[in-house]
Write a protein that holds these residues in place. Structure first.
Motif, PDB file in Angstrom:
ATOM      1  N   ALA A   1      25.640 -34.443 -58.730  1.00 28.80           N
ATOM      2  CA  ALA A   1      26.760 -35.154 -59.351  1.00 28.80           C
ATOM      3  C   ALA A   1      26.421 -35.572 -60.777  1.00 28.80           C
ATOM      4  CB  ALA A   1      27.115 -36.377 -58.521  1.00 28.80           C
ATOM      5  N   GLY A   2      27.280 -35.195 -61.694  1.00 28.17           N
ATOM      6  CA  GLY A   2      27.075 -35.554 -63.092  1.00 28.17           C
ATOM      7  C   GLY A   2      26.121 -34.641 -63.836  1.00 28.17           C
ATOM      8  N   GLY A   3      25.525 -33.679 -63.146  1.00 28.72           N
ATOM      9  CA  GLY A   3      24.560 -32.786 -63.787  1.00 28.72           C
ATOM     10  C   GLY A   3      25.201 -31.490 -64.240  1.00 28.72           C
ATOM     11  N   ARG A   4      24.388 -30.641 -64.872  1.00 31.68           N
ATOM     12  CA  ARG A   4      24.881 -29.333 -65.285  1.00 31.68           C
ATOM     13  C   ARG A   4      23.907 -28.211 -64.913  1.00 31.68           C
ATOM     14  NH1 ARG A   4      24.308 -29.597 -71.925  1.00 31.68           N
ATOM     15  NH2 ARG A   4      22.028 -29.560 -72.024  1.00 31.68           N
ATOM     16  N   THR A   5      22.733 -28.578 -64.410  1.00 32.17           N
ATOM     17  CA  THR A   5      21.745 -27.578 -64.016  1.00 32.17           C
ATOM     18  C   THR A   5      21.890 -27.260 -62.530  1.00 32.17           C
ATOM     19  OG1 THR A   5      20.188 -28.383 -65.668  1.00 32.17           O
ATOM     20  CG2 THR A   5      19.287 -27.027 -63.886  1.00 32.17           C
ATOM     21  N   PRO A   6      22.089 -26.004 -62.161  1.00 34.88           N
ATOM     22  CA  PRO A   6      22.208 -25.653 -60.732  1.00 34.88           C
ATOM     23  C   PRO A   6      20.949 -26.042 -59.955  1.00 34.88           C
ATOM     24  CG  PRO A   6      22.944 -23.836 -62.113  1.00 34.88           C
ATOM     25  CD  PRO A   6      22.281 -24.834 -63.031  1.00 34.88           C
ATOM     26  N   ILE A   7      21.146 -26.754 -58.862  1.00 30.54           N
ATOM     27  CA  ILE A   7      20.052 -27.191 -57.993  1.00 30.54           C
ATOM     28  C   ILE A   7      20.294 -26.727 -56.560  1.00 30.54           C
ATOM     29  CG2 ILE A   7      18.863 -29.191 -56.998  1.00 30.54           C
ATOM     30  CD1 ILE A   7      19.493 -30.721 -59.534  1.00 30.54           C
ATOM     31  N   PHE A   8      21.525 -26.932 -56.078  1.00 33.16           N
ATOM     32  CA  PHE A   8      21.861 -26.636 -54.691  1.00 33.16           C
ATOM     33  C   PHE A   8      22.521 -25.264 -54.568  1.00 33.16           C
ATOM     34  CE2 PHE A   8      22.588 -31.302 -55.255  1.00 33.16           C
ATOM     35  CZ  PHE A   8      21.447 -31.730 -54.584  1.00 33.16           C
ATOM     36  N   GLY A   9      22.335 -24.628 -53.418  1.00 30.60           N
ATOM     37  CA  GLY A   9      23.096 -23.426 -53.120  1.00 30.60           C
ATOM     38  C   GLY A   9      24.509 -23.787 -52.697  1.00 30.60           C
ATOM     39  N   THR A  10      25.373 -22.789 -52.606  1.00 31.02           N
ATOM     40  CA  THR A  10      26.735 -23.031 -52.107  1.00 31.02           C
ATOM     41  C   THR A  10      26.746 -23.166 -50.588  1.00 31.02           C
ATOM     42  OG1 THR A  10      27.179 -20.656 -52.080  1.00 31.02           O
ATOM     43  CG2 THR A  10      27.834 -21.869 -54.052  1.00 31.02           C
ATOM     44  N   ASN A  11      25.637 -22.836 -49.950  1.00 31.14           N
ATOM     45  CA  ASN A  11      25.254 -23.140 -48.570  1.00 31.14           C
ATOM     46  C   ASN A  11      26.402 -23.222 -47.563  1.00 31.14           C
ATOM     47  OD1 ASN A  11      22.883 -23.293 -49.934  1.00 31.14           O
ATOM     48  ND2 ASN A  11      22.394 -25.397 -49.379  1.00 31.14           N
ATOM     49  N   PRO A  12      26.850 -22.068 -47.056  1.00 30.07           N
ATOM     50  CA  PRO A  12      28.005 -22.048 -46.163  1.00 30.07           C
ATOM     51  C   PRO A  12      27.741 -22.666 -44.787  1.00 30.07           C
ATOM     52  CG  PRO A  12      26.994 -19.889 -46.281  1.00 30.07           C
ATOM     53  CD  PRO A  12      26.331 -20.723 -47.334  1.00 30.07           C
ATOM     54  N   ILE A  13      28.830 -23.096 -44.182  1.00 31.36           N
ATOM     55  CA  ILE A  13      28.848 -23.630 -42.819  1.00 31.36           C
ATOM     56  C   ILE A  13      29.935 -22.887 -42.053  1.00 31.36           C
ATOM     57  CG2 ILE A  13      29.386 -25.655 -41.407  1.00 31.36           C
ATOM     58  CD1 ILE A  13      28.397 -27.406 -43.666  1.00 31.36           C
ATOM     59  N   ALA A  14      29.641 -22.500 -40.822  1.00 28.95           N
ATOM     60  CA  ALA A  14      30.664 -21.869 -39.989  1.00 28.95           C
ATOM     61  C   ALA A  14      30.553 -22.403 -38.571  1.00 28.95           C
ATOM     62  CB  ALA A  14      30.505 -20.351 -39.997  1.00 28.95           C
ATOM     63  N   ALA A  15      31.647 -22.297 -37.830  1.00 22.23           N
ATOM     64  CA  ALA A  15      31.663 -22.735 -36.437  1.00 22.23           C
ATOM     65  C   ALA A  15      32.632 -21.871 -35.654  1.00 22.23           C
ATOM     66  CB  ALA A  15      32.071 -24.205 -36.339  1.00 22.23           C
TER      67      ALA A  15
ATOM     68  N   ASP B   1      26.806 -25.012 -70.508  1.00 20.92           N
ATOM     69  CA  ASP B   1      26.643 -26.287 -71.202  1.00 20.92           C
ATOM     70  C   ASP B   1      27.193 -27.459 -70.404  1.00 20.92           C
ATOM     71  OD1 ASP B   1      25.438 -25.150 -73.519  1.00 20.92           O
ATOM     72  OD2 ASP B   1      27.419 -24.478 -74.188  1.00 20.92           O
ATOM     73  N   GLY B   2      27.691 -27.175 -69.188  1.00 21.84           N
ATOM     74  CA  GLY B   2      28.217 -28.246 -68.338  1.00 21.84           C
ATOM     75  C   GLY B   2      29.663 -28.575 -68.586  1.00 21.84           C
ATOM     76  N   ASN B   3      30.375 -27.703 -69.290  1.00 17.99           N
ATOM     77  CA  ASN B   3      31.787 -27.954 -69.565  1.00 17.99           C
ATOM     78  C   ASN B   3      32.671 -27.232 -68.546  1.00 17.99           C
ATOM     79  OD1 ASN B   3      31.252 -29.356 -72.079  1.00 17.99           O
ATOM     80  ND2 ASN B   3      30.750 -27.351 -72.939  1.00 17.99           N
ATOM     81  N   PRO B   4      33.779 -27.855 -68.117  1.00 15.05           N
ATOM     82  CA  PRO B   4      34.708 -27.173 -67.219  1.00 15.05           C
ATOM     83  C   PRO B   4      35.218 -25.887 -67.863  1.00 15.05           C
ATOM     84  CG  PRO B   4      35.213 -29.510 -67.335  1.00 15.05           C
ATOM     85  CD  PRO B   4      34.202 -29.240 -68.410  1.00 15.05           C
ATOM     86  N   THR B   5      35.380 -24.842 -67.073  1.00 16.88           N
ATOM     87  CA  THR B   5      35.792 -23.553 -67.636  1.00 16.88           C
ATOM     88  C   THR B   5      36.791 -22.858 -66.730  1.00 16.88           C
ATOM     89  OG1 THR B   5      34.988 -21.416 -68.458  1.00 16.88           O
ATOM     90  CG2 THR B   5      33.869 -22.313 -66.531  1.00 16.88           C
TER      91      THR B   5
ATOM     92  N   GLU C   1      27.638 -17.691 -65.249  1.00 20.88           N
ATOM     93  CA  GLU C   1      26.454 -17.987 -66.054  1.00 20.88           C
ATOM     94  C   GLU C   1      26.103 -19.470 -66.025  1.00 20.88           C
ATOM     95  OE1 GLU C   1      27.485 -16.578 -69.909  1.00 20.88           O
ATOM     96  OE2 GLU C   1      27.311 -14.439 -69.362  1.00 20.88           O
ATOM     97  N   GLY C   2      27.048 -20.298 -65.569  1.00 24.82           N
ATOM     98  CA  GLY C   2      26.833 -21.741 -65.507  1.00 24.82           C
ATOM     99  C   GLY C   2      26.570 -22.205 -64.084  1.00 24.82           C
ATOM    100  N   SER C   3      27.511 -22.937 -63.512  1.00 20.37           N
ATOM    101  CA  SER C   3      27.307 -23.455 -62.162  1.00 20.37           C
ATOM    102  C   SER C   3      28.636 -23.658 -61.460  1.00 20.37           C
ATOM    103  CB  SER C   3      26.538 -24.784 -62.208  1.00 20.37           C
ATOM    104  OG  SER C   3      27.219 -25.734 -63.014  1.00 20.37           O
ATOM    105  N   MET C   4      28.588 -23.601 -60.139  1.00 16.54           N
ATOM    106  CA  MET C   4      29.747 -23.880 -59.309  1.00 16.54           C
ATOM    107  C   MET C   4      29.848 -25.392 -59.099  1.00 16.54           C
ATOM    108  SD  MET C   4      30.758 -20.804 -58.613  1.00 16.54           S
ATOM    109  CE  MET C   4      31.976 -21.170 -57.353  1.00 16.54           C
ATOM    110  N   LEU C   5      31.063 -25.879 -58.886  1.00 11.41           N
ATOM    111  CA  LEU C   5      31.234 -27.295 -58.582  1.00 11.41           C
ATOM    112  C   LEU C   5      31.294 -27.501 -57.075  1.00 11.41           C
ATOM    113  CD1 LEU C   5      33.769 -28.335 -61.352  1.00 11.41           C
ATOM    114  CD2 LEU C   5      31.443 -29.206 -61.042  1.00 11.41           C
TER     115      LEU C   5
ATOM    116  N   GLY D   1      32.824 -33.337 -54.742  1.00 14.32           N
ATOM    117  CA  GLY D   1      31.894 -33.995 -55.650  1.00 14.32           C
ATOM    118  C   GLY D   1      30.542 -34.276 -55.008  1.00 14.32           C
ATOM    119  N   THR D   2      30.110 -35.525 -55.071  1.00 12.92           N
ATOM    120  CA  THR D   2      28.795 -35.915 -54.561  1.00 12.92           C
ATOM    121  C   THR D   2      28.644 -35.606 -53.075  1.00 12.92           C
ATOM    122  OG1 THR D   2      28.689 -37.694 -56.188  1.00 12.92           O
ATOM    123  CG2 THR D   2      27.178 -37.835 -54.326  1.00 12.92           C
ATOM    124  N   LYS D   3      29.712 -35.784 -52.299  1.00 13.81           N
ATOM    125  CA  LYS D   3      29.623 -35.548 -50.861  1.00 13.81           C
ATOM    126  C   LYS D   3      29.309 -34.078 -50.566  1.00 13.81           C
ATOM    127  CE  LYS D   3      32.751 -39.339 -49.608  1.00 13.81           C
ATOM    128  NZ  LYS D   3      34.023 -39.716 -48.941  1.00 13.81           N
TER     129      LYS D   3
END
Length: 245
Positions: A148-162, A205-209, A217-221, A225-227
């Motif tokens: 949250a609030g960052g611009r550097t990718p840290i987490f994967g998009t890490n899917p969940i299925a059931a 650069d962390g700007n919405p696109t 080339e940037g990151s997924m949101l 948000g934080t959750k």
């Protein structure tokens, strides 16, 4: 635009993957999964992935000669090593072993390590629903989302299925990534030269696109948000720490 029957599209994908170096079982399992995704309208996880998979086979990121194997098993737990091959044969082996062990022990946990992109997570749970069982699937992926609030990718998009069986109908299937949308949707939009909605991604650069290439080339949101980011961290820990990956 050319049109293919599922059988013809599967044959085309099998031949392309085999030519890139996938062994017959790997090529067939992968093609079946990708065509199944297209048949459900999930183009981001369909045969559009064949060039990417073929490139990974060619450059050594994936090993086309690999044969998945169970490397640890005890009670209701089993660990499958994909040996760096494409994920689908390893996932099929893990699910088959989990179903068998769940019948014996009441519940089972199967992990897959040294693997690759595993496509639509819910696809792997189809046999679980058919067996009349409840199934959950989690997967981690390369860093694509910032905290949250960052611009550097840290987490994967890490899917969940059931999947949940139903008494008088087909099993209920649920599948989602923890980014606002799957990264594959940006790949499809970039390929088709289309823009994306604000709120899907940030540029480097962390700007919405609205430019899918800038988003790639940037990151997924993360969704929510934080959750969403924290749920991604939970999945990361589940699928790496618990499997010893």
């Amino acid at each position: 635009m050319p049109r293919f029957t599922p059988a013809a599209l599967t044959d085309l994908a099998v031949r392309a993957l085999a030519r890139a170096g996938a062994n017959p079982g790997m090529a067939r399992a992968t093609a079946d999964a990708l065509v199944a995704a297209d048949a459900q309208g999930l183009a981001s996880h369909g045969v559009s992935r064949v060039p990417q998979y073929a490139a990974h086979l060619a450059n050594g990121r994936a090993d086309g000669s690999a044969v998945a194997a169970i490397v640890r098993a005890k009670g209701g737990a089993v660990l499958v090593d994909a040996h760096c091959g494409l994920a689908f044969p390893a996932c099929a082996l893990a699910v088959s072993a989990a179903i068998e062990r769940a019948r014996e022990h009441g519940v089972a946990f199967a992990g897959v390590t040294n693997s690759h992109h595993f496509g639509v997570a819910a696809h792997h749970l189809t046999p679980v629903g058919a067996a009349g069982m409840v199934g959950l699937a989690f997967g981690n992926s390369p860093a694509a989302m910032p905290a949250a609030g960052g611009r550097t990718p840290i987490f994967g998009t890490n899917p969940i299925a059931a999947v949940f069986p139903r008494r008088n109908g087909a099993p209920l299937s649920i599948d989602l990534s923890l980014s606002e949308v799957a990264r594959g949707k940006l790949m499809v939009a970039a390929k088709e030269g289309k823009s994306i909605p604000l709120g899907w991604a940030l540029d480097r650069d962390g700007n919405p696109t609205t430019d899918p290439k800038a988003g790639l080339e940037g990151s997924m949101l993360p969704m929510g948000g934080t959750k969403g980011a924290m749920l991604a961290l939970v999945v990361e820990l589940l699928v790496t720490a618990l499997t010893g990956a």
